[in-house]
Motif scaffolding. Sequence first.
Motif, short mmCIF file in Angstrom:
data_model
loop_
_atom_site.label_atom_id
_atom_site.label_comp_id
_atom_site.label_asym_id
_atom_site.label_seq_id
_atom_site.Cartn_x
_atom_site.Cartn_y
_atom_site.Cartn_z
N GLU A 59 0.83 -1.20 0.00
CA GLU A 59 0.00 0.00 0.00
C GLU A 59 0.86 1.26 0.00
O GLU A 59 0.59 2.21 -0.73
N ASP A 60 1.92 1.27 0.82
CA ASP A 60 2.82 2.43 0.88
C ASP A 60 3.50 2.65 -0.46
O ASP A 60 3.63 3.79 -0.93
N GLU A 61 3.95 1.56 -1.09
CA GLU A 61 4.60 1.67 -2.40
C GLU A 61 3.64 2.21 -3.45
O GLU A 61 3.99 3.10 -4.23
N LEU A 62 2.42 1.69 -3.47
CA LEU A 62 1.42 2.17 -4.44
C LEU A 62 1.06 3.63 -4.19
O LEU A 62 0.90 4.41 -5.12
N GLN A 63 0.95 4.01 -2.92
CA GLN A 63 0.64 5.40 -2.57
C GLN A 63 1.76 6.32 -3.04
O GLN A 63 1.50 7.37 -3.63
N ARG A 65 3.93 5.75 -5.45
CA ARG A 65 3.92 5.76 -6.92
C ARG A 65 2.81 6.67 -7.44
O ARG A 65 3.01 7.45 -8.37
N TRP A 66 1.63 6.60 -6.81
CA TRP A 66 0.51 7.44 -7.22
C TRP A 66 0.85 8.91 -7.00
O TRP A 66 0.60 9.75 -7.86
N GLU A 67 1.41 9.24 -5.83
CA GLU A 67 1.75 10.62 -5.53
C GLU A 67 2.81 11.15 -6.49
O GLU A 67 2.77 12.31 -6.88
N SER A 68 3.75 10.31 -6.88
CA SER A 68 4.78 10.77 -7.82
C SER A 68 4.20 11.05 -9.19
O SER A 68 4.71 11.89 -9.92
N GLN A 69 3.14 10.38 -9.56
CA GLN A 69 2.50 10.62 -10.85
C GLN A 69 1.56 11.81 -10.80
O GLN A 69 1.36 12.49 -11.79
N VAL A 70 0.99 12.09 -9.64
CA VAL A 70 0.02 13.17 -9.52
C VAL A 70 0.72 14.50 -9.29
O VAL A 70 0.23 15.53 -9.70
N GLN A 71 1.89 14.49 -8.69
CA GLN A 71 2.58 15.74 -8.39
C GLN A 71 3.72 15.95 -9.36
O GLN A 71 4.46 15.05 -9.68
N GLU A 72 3.85 17.20 -9.82
CA GLU A 72 4.93 17.57 -10.70
C GLU A 72 5.81 18.59 -10.00
O GLU A 72 5.31 19.47 -9.31
N PRO A 73 7.11 18.51 -10.16
CA PRO A 73 7.98 19.48 -9.50
C PRO A 73 7.89 20.86 -10.15
O PRO A 73 7.79 20.97 -11.36
N LYS A 74 7.91 21.90 -9.33
CA LYS A 74 7.97 23.27 -9.82
C LYS A 74 9.43 23.65 -10.03
O LYS A 74 10.34 22.91 -9.66
N LYS A 75 9.66 24.81 -10.58
CA LYS A 75 11.02 25.26 -10.80
C LYS A 75 11.75 25.54 -9.49
O LYS A 75 12.94 25.35 -9.39
N ASN A 76 11.03 25.99 -8.46
CA ASN A 76 11.67 26.31 -7.19
C ASN A 76 11.84 25.08 -6.30
O ASN A 76 12.25 25.20 -5.16
N GLY A 77 11.50 23.89 -6.78
CA GLY A 77 11.72 22.66 -6.04
C GLY A 77 10.52 22.13 -5.30
O GLY A 77 10.52 21.00 -4.85
N GLU A 78 9.47 22.94 -5.15
CA GLU A 78 8.27 22.47 -4.46
C GLU A 78 7.42 21.66 -5.43
O GLU A 78 7.54 21.79 -6.64
N ALA A 79 6.56 20.85 -4.87
CA ALA A 79 5.68 20.02 -5.71
C ALA A 79 4.39 20.76 -5.99
O ALA A 79 3.85 21.44 -5.13
N GLN A 80 3.92 20.63 -7.20
CA GLN A 80 2.65 21.23 -7.60
C GLN A 80 1.69 20.09 -7.90
O GLN A 80 1.99 19.20 -8.69
N THR A 81 0.53 20.11 -7.26
CA THR A 81 -0.44 19.04 -7.47
C THR A 81 -1.18 19.27 -8.78
O THR A 81 -1.67 20.35 -9.06
N VAL A 82 -1.21 18.21 -9.58
CA VAL A 82 -1.95 18.24 -10.83
C VAL A 82 -3.26 17.53 -10.57
O VAL A 82 -3.27 16.39 -10.12
N VAL A 83 -4.36 18.19 -10.85
CA VAL A 83 -5.66 17.65 -10.48
C VAL A 83 -5.93 16.35 -11.19
O VAL A 83 -6.12 15.32 -10.58
N ASN A 84 -5.93 16.37 -12.50
CA ASN A 84 -6.22 15.16 -13.25
C ASN A 84 -5.72 15.36 -14.67
O ASN A 84 -6.35 16.03 -15.46
N LYS A 85 -4.58 14.77 -14.97
CA LYS A 85 -3.97 14.98 -16.28
C LYS A 85 -4.86 14.54 -17.44
O LYS A 85 -4.94 15.24 -18.43
N PRO A 86 -5.54 13.39 -17.37
CA PRO A 86 -6.39 13.01 -18.50
C PRO A 86 -7.48 14.03 -18.78
O PRO A 86 -7.81 14.30 -19.93
#
Length: 126
Positions: A59-63, A65-86
């Motif tokens: 569950e931790d691994e899947l969570q 992996r999901w978070e890494s796909q949903v969040q994109e890094p900003k230029k300043n290093g913080e993560a920006q949440t992407v609502v739904n890419k599709p």
Amino acid sequence: MSVITKTLKFTGGTLLGLGIGAVTALLLTPQSGEINRAQLQARLNEILDAGRRAQQATEDELQARWESQVQEPKKNGEAQTVVNKPVIKAEEEAERRREQQDKARKEAERHLDKAGKELDKARTKL
């Protein structure tokens, strides 16, 4: 005989053999029933705990992996949440289609105006 039938027969025979072996081992053991039950309960608890730990790790691994796909890094290093890419991609595609339809409509209007002018010229000649 199909492969499925052979597999089912083999699995059934294996399970039957395991069951008979387990019952025989319990009947022929030199320990008392209380000790056997305690040992079996302890072993069962160990197996269940190992299963729970494996489930939590998965569950931790899947969570993660999901978070890494949903969040994109900003230029300043913080993560920006992407609502739904599709959904975003679908909206972009719909916008492109609207632009193409507008372009085709303008082209059709231009042709219609040209045809109307040619029709007016032909009427004036008559």
